[in-house]
Write a protein that holds these residues in place. Structure first.
Motif, PDB file in Angstrom:
ATOM      1  N   ASP B 218       0.725  -1.203   0.141  1.00  0.00           N
ATOM      2  CA  ASP B 218      -0.012  -0.062   0.116  1.00  0.00           C
ATOM      3  C   ASP B 218       0.856   1.380   0.115  1.00  0.00           C
ATOM      4  N   CYS B 223       0.143  -2.040   5.942  1.00  0.00           N
ATOM      5  CA  CYS B 223       0.254  -3.670   5.603  1.00  0.00           C
ATOM      6  C   CYS B 223       1.623  -4.164   6.544  1.00  0.00           C
ATOM      7  N   CYS B 226       6.514  -3.845   4.068  1.00  0.00           N
ATOM      8  CA  CYS B 226       7.985  -3.045   3.859  1.00  0.00           C
ATOM      9  C   CYS B 226       8.742  -2.835   5.298  1.00  0.00           C
TER      10      CYS B 226
HETATM   11  S1  FES Z   1       4.061  -0.764   2.271  1.00  0.00           S
HETATM   12 FE1  FES Z   1       2.389  -1.264   3.471  1.00  0.00          FE
HETATM   13  S2  FES Z   1       3.142  -0.706   5.258  1.00  0.00           S
HETATM   14 FE2  FES Z   1       4.771  -0.121   3.953  1.00  0.00          FE
END
Ligand code: FES
Ligand SMILES: Cc1cc2nc3c(=O)[nH]c(=O)nc-3n(C[C@H](O)[C@H](O)[C@H](O)COP(=O)(O)OP(=O)(O)OC[C@H]3O[C@@H](n4cnc5c(N)ncnc54)[C@H](O)[C@@H]3O)c2cc1C
Ligand SMILES: Cc1cc2nc3c(=O)[nH]c(=O)nc-3n(C[C@H](O)[C@H](O)[C@H](O)COP(=O)(O)OP(=O)(O)OC[C@H]3O[C@@H](n4cnc5c(N)ncnc54)[C@H](O)[C@@H]3O)c2cc1C
Ligand code: SF4
Ligand code: SF4
Lengths: 495, 279
Positions: B218, B223, B226
């Protein structure tokens, strides 16, 4: 648990209906009518498909279930519903086969009945208070209010499609609504109806909030959420996706530069919590948010067509006991996991998930390990998960809230072999807006503080839903939205 | 929305596009990135750094290397085509101030994200030594642009086909050990390169800023895909980064996490090549 097919359930309902049709039923006779089971896909088949698990009541079943309602004068069920639907009235309309009237009664206070009928934790809300459940000393035996609500909502969807509510003449006022979850949808609809121009700003490429990225298709078909969004568009609400408030535009600039007269923040509780245990960043450990987003919003379950990959699970551990944990576990089942283990620190009775979801998960072969909690996640030399080490607990003395606290049993470590771990121990509020807007007051959990009209510490800025309540429910988010919309309208119209 | 205004091929697999995005052009700062998606239904969301922006035109420049399914499809788009979804600017902007002397390393495609940072550091009054490295001559990108901004430029290639024959860590070591010593090092490129740059700089006790390119979904903090370990804590690259002091980053864990979907990506790439052959 349902073992009967839709056809069997339909035949039974028809039979019952014929036995009392046209008769004036006594209280005793009503109480004798068996609760109508929800027809559902066979557990062995649904393990392989994302399509909706439950089919919904047939008309005969709905009429039989409606006949179980005692039409209580004081209607305790209404008090249990956060948006106060006139429950006996809409159920009476079903009994009278006045389905249009029934849906109108529901829509007076609830604009998302097809969604709430599916995902409300009814056993803790309307159905907890229901007299019939009280008689049987079991809220699961209450009148199935949610299923009836779904029935009328689906019927209205199928017949007339959605007719957009009337919109009053333009007032010239402009409102920015941040997020497109249930709180924001409610605010947008309510304010648009009053004639204000509404622009919704959504970070994702697709509107709907948790209802599209979190709750899976097998529980809430995305087509239903899309219809609600279409209705808003028909009313003239503008929806801008790919717009992250705080980055694409600072909150303050929405007022200062873009000239919005008021702002509603419905940005949700989107920050996944982790346990902070060893091994949590190994390959194969995912937040339930990530796992569900990959599957739901990015459609990674559709391996033929989707570009987004998803980790192929073999043996899975899910940490947590709420709806999110159940959704993660059941998604893993559908993605082909051989074994899915839910690890929960307390016992089944304390699980915050809806009872129906826990039952469904169990039918689909999910294993539950109660009174256990992960101590660390074990990995191999490639940094991939190979197992989890758990501690066992027993229930100790009741704490202040009267709940018996789990107490760890010393030296009770045991290992479960898994290659995937899904962390679903809850979400904190989305931090971006508050980080980039120091003027907004928050509490120690990062939730935005509002007064009881939804007003924040910043002028013209309102908030509601999970960003205020912490991770809660669809219907509570809607209730918050309604309240905020009301005070925004009053501020804008100077009343 | 998001129309491609111009497209240019910089090397065999590297492309530069200018995309219509007025709001992003207005708000973006050096160090920030966007997430693009080419198809709203089945497309993948991938992050790309904003290499430059033109507020008057309302556009941002992206420079990318066609490595997998999505970047290859992006490379096939032409001027006038649209990118279905473009979200940004994301991430925290680079901390730009007057540090004094800065040595900045860009490896391969990493020169693209490095460039706007160099520009800003120079404007803030720093003395900038740039080192750009690539495997071979054809892969050296943005040399002229960097030369125009930096006080000094060292180009090197692994095979010696252009500039010095060296890995970037060699000139980096020399700059760090010379007098006057740099006050800040910056290293952006493949994760392994960043890891070795950090180890090269570590003995000199200079902060070394790296820009992490983890897998993202996202890009808004929702999420946790990363996440990396920085200074013993879990950080989300999309909202806490993408830049961190490299001395605190656990690169080994990050490298393993980048490989999480290797097999599926390889498969997607194969399918993609087959599709291209049939066209
Ligand atoms: S890409 Fe989802 S929290 Fe960073
Ligand atoms: C997996 C899962 C299962 C659940 N199951 C149930 C259930 O069965 N029953 C139930 O009642 N509840 C359930 N819930 C909880 C329920 O979904 C939430 O309480 C509800 O959706 C909260 O609504 P909201 O409007 O506050 O925000 P959300 O639905 O969280 O929507 C917030 C939206 O704001 C967007 N956003 C965030 N920040 C920004 C920004 N800066 N700029 C622009 N947009 C932004 C987000 O992308 C998102 O679309 C579940 C939650 C999850 C995660
Ligand atoms: C903040 C940020 C900024 C970025 N900026 C740029 C940029 O300006 N230009 C650019 O070309 N790329 C940039 N990247 C990397 C870019 O996002 C990836 O190259 C892209 O996601 C690959 O997608 P794909 O579908 O084409 O390839 P995939 O099929 O996903 O992957 C193909 C190959 O690339 C490798 N790979 C996948 N993702 C990454 C990654 N994030 N980093 C390194 N290797 C990866 C895989 O291991 C695989 O071998 C950035 C990444 C981040 C996180
Ligand atoms: S909205 Fe939810 S709580 Fe209210 S009646 Fe419907 S199912 Fe019950
Ligand atoms: S409490 Fe139960 S029985 Fe009574 S009116 Fe409400 S739904 Fe009907």
């Amino acid at each position: 648990m349902s073992t009967k097919t839709s056809e069997q359930l339909e035949a039974e309902a028809q039979h019952l209906l014929a036995s009392f049709e046209g008769k004036e039923l006594t209280r005793k006779e009503r109480l004798a009518i068996p609760q109508q089971e929800m027809p559902a896909q066979d557990p062995n088949e649904r393990r392989f498909t994302m399509s909706e698990v439950t089919y919904g009541y047939s008309e005969a079943q709905a009429r039989v279930e409606a006949a179980r309602c005692l039409q209580c004068k004081n209607a305790p069920c209404i008090e249990g519903c956060p948006v106060r639907i006139n429950i006996p009235a809409f159920i009476q309309a079903i009994e009278d086969r006045e389905y249009n009237q029934s849906i109108s009664i529901i829509r007076e206070t609830n604009i998302l009945p097809a969604i709430c009928g599916r995902v409300c934790p009814q056993e803790n809300q309307c159905q907890e208070a229901c007299t019939v459940g009280k008689v049987f000393k079991d809220p699961m035996q209450s009148v199935s209010i949610g299923r009836l609500e779904r029935f009328v909502a689906d019927r209205a969807r199928a017949s007339a499609g959605q007719d957009a509510p009337a919109v009053k003449p333009e007032t010239g006022k402009r409102v920015a609504v941040i997020g497109t979850g249930p709180a924001s949808i409610t605010v947008a609809a309510d304010l648009r109806r009053e004639g204000h121009a509404v622009t919704m700003l959504e970070a994702f490429h697709r509107p709907g909030g948790v209802m599209v990225y979190g709750i899976p298709e097998f529980r809430l078909p995305k087509a239903i959420v899309d219809e609600e969004i279409e209705t808003l568009k028909h009313m003239g609400v503008e929806i801008r996706t790919n717009f992250l408030v705080g980055r694409t535009r600072k909150l303050k600039d929405l007022i200062a530069k873009d000239g919005f007269d008021a702002i509603f923040i419905g940005s949700g509780a989107g920050l996944p919590k982790f346990l902070g245990i060893e091994g949590e960043n190994l390959v194969g450990v995912f937040s339930a948010n990530e796992y569900l987003t990959r599957s739901n919003m990015m459609k990674a379950y559709d391996r033929e067509r989707a570009d987004t990959p998803i980790f192929q699970p073999r043996k899975v551990a899910v940490f947590g006991g709420g709806n999110v944990a159940m959704d993660a576990a059941r998604t893993a089942v559908r993605l082909g996991a051989e074994e899915v283990n839910v690890i929960y620190r307390r016992t089944r009775t304390e699980m915050p998930a809806r009872v129906e979801e826990v039952d469904h998960a169990e039918e689909e072969g999910v294993r539950f390990h109660f009174l256990r909690s992960p101590k660390r996640i074990l990995g191999d030399e490639r940094g991939r998960v190979v197992g989890i080490e758990c501690l066992s607990y027993e229930l100790g003395e009741p704490d202040d809230s009267g709940r018996r606290r789990p107490v760890v049993i010393p030296d009770s470590e045991s290992v479960i072999e898994v290659d995937t771990a899904l962390v679903s121990i809850g979400n904190d509020s989305h931090p971006l807006i508050t980080q980039t807007t120091p003027e907004l007051e928050t509490n120690k959990w990062g939730n935005i503080i509002t007064d009881d009209t939804g007003r924040t510490s910043m002028e013209r800025v309102y908030a509601g839903g999970d960003i205020v309540l912490g991770a809660a429910t669809v219907i509570l988010a809607m209730g918050e939205g309604r309240k905020a919309a009301d005070s925004i309208h009053r501020e804008l119209s100077g009343t | 929305m998001n129309r491609i205004l111009a497209k240019q091929q910089l090397s065999e697999h590297v492309f530069r596009i200018r995309v219509e995005a007025p709001l992003i052009a207005e708000e973006r700062e050096p160090g920030q990135f966007v997430i693009i998606q080419l198809d709203s239904n089945f497309g993948e969301r991938i992050p790309l750094t904003i290499a430059d922006a033109d507020q008057a035109e309302g556009s941002v420049t992206l420079i990318f290397q066609a490595v997998g399914r999505t970047t290859r499809r992006l490379a096939e788009l032409r001027e006038g085509d649209e990118i279905a979804n473009l979200l940004g600017p994301l991430g925290r902007p680079t901390e730009i101030r007057r540090f004094g002397r800065v040595v900045a390393v860009g490896g391969g495609i990493g020169v693209a994200p490095l460039f706007p940072i160099l520009q800003a550091l120079k404007e803030a009054g720093n003395h900038v030594t740039a080192i750009i490295g690539a495997r071979t001559r054809e892969l050296v990108i943005l040399e002229d642009e960097v030369r125009a901004v930096a006080d000094e430029l060292i180009v090197c290639t692994d095979d010696g086909s252009y500039g010095r024959k060296a890995l970037v860590t060699k000139p980096l070591e020399e700059v760090c050990s010379a007098e006057p010593a740099p006050d800040l090092a910056v290293a952006i490129g493949p994760p392994v390169m960043m890891k070795f740059c950090v180890e090269t700089v570590r003995p000199y006790d200079i902060p070394v800023m790296v820009s992490l390119n983890t897998i993202m979904v996202d890009g808004t903090g929702m999420c946790g895909g990363c996440r990396v370990t920085v200074g013993g804590e879990t950080k989300f690259v999309c909202i806490d980064g993408p830049e961190f002091d490299g001395r605190e980053v656990e690169f080994d864990n990050m490298l393993k996490r980048l490989d999480a979907y290797r097999e599926q990506e390889q498969q997607a790439l194969e399918n993609c090549k087959i599709e291209e052959m049939h066209r």
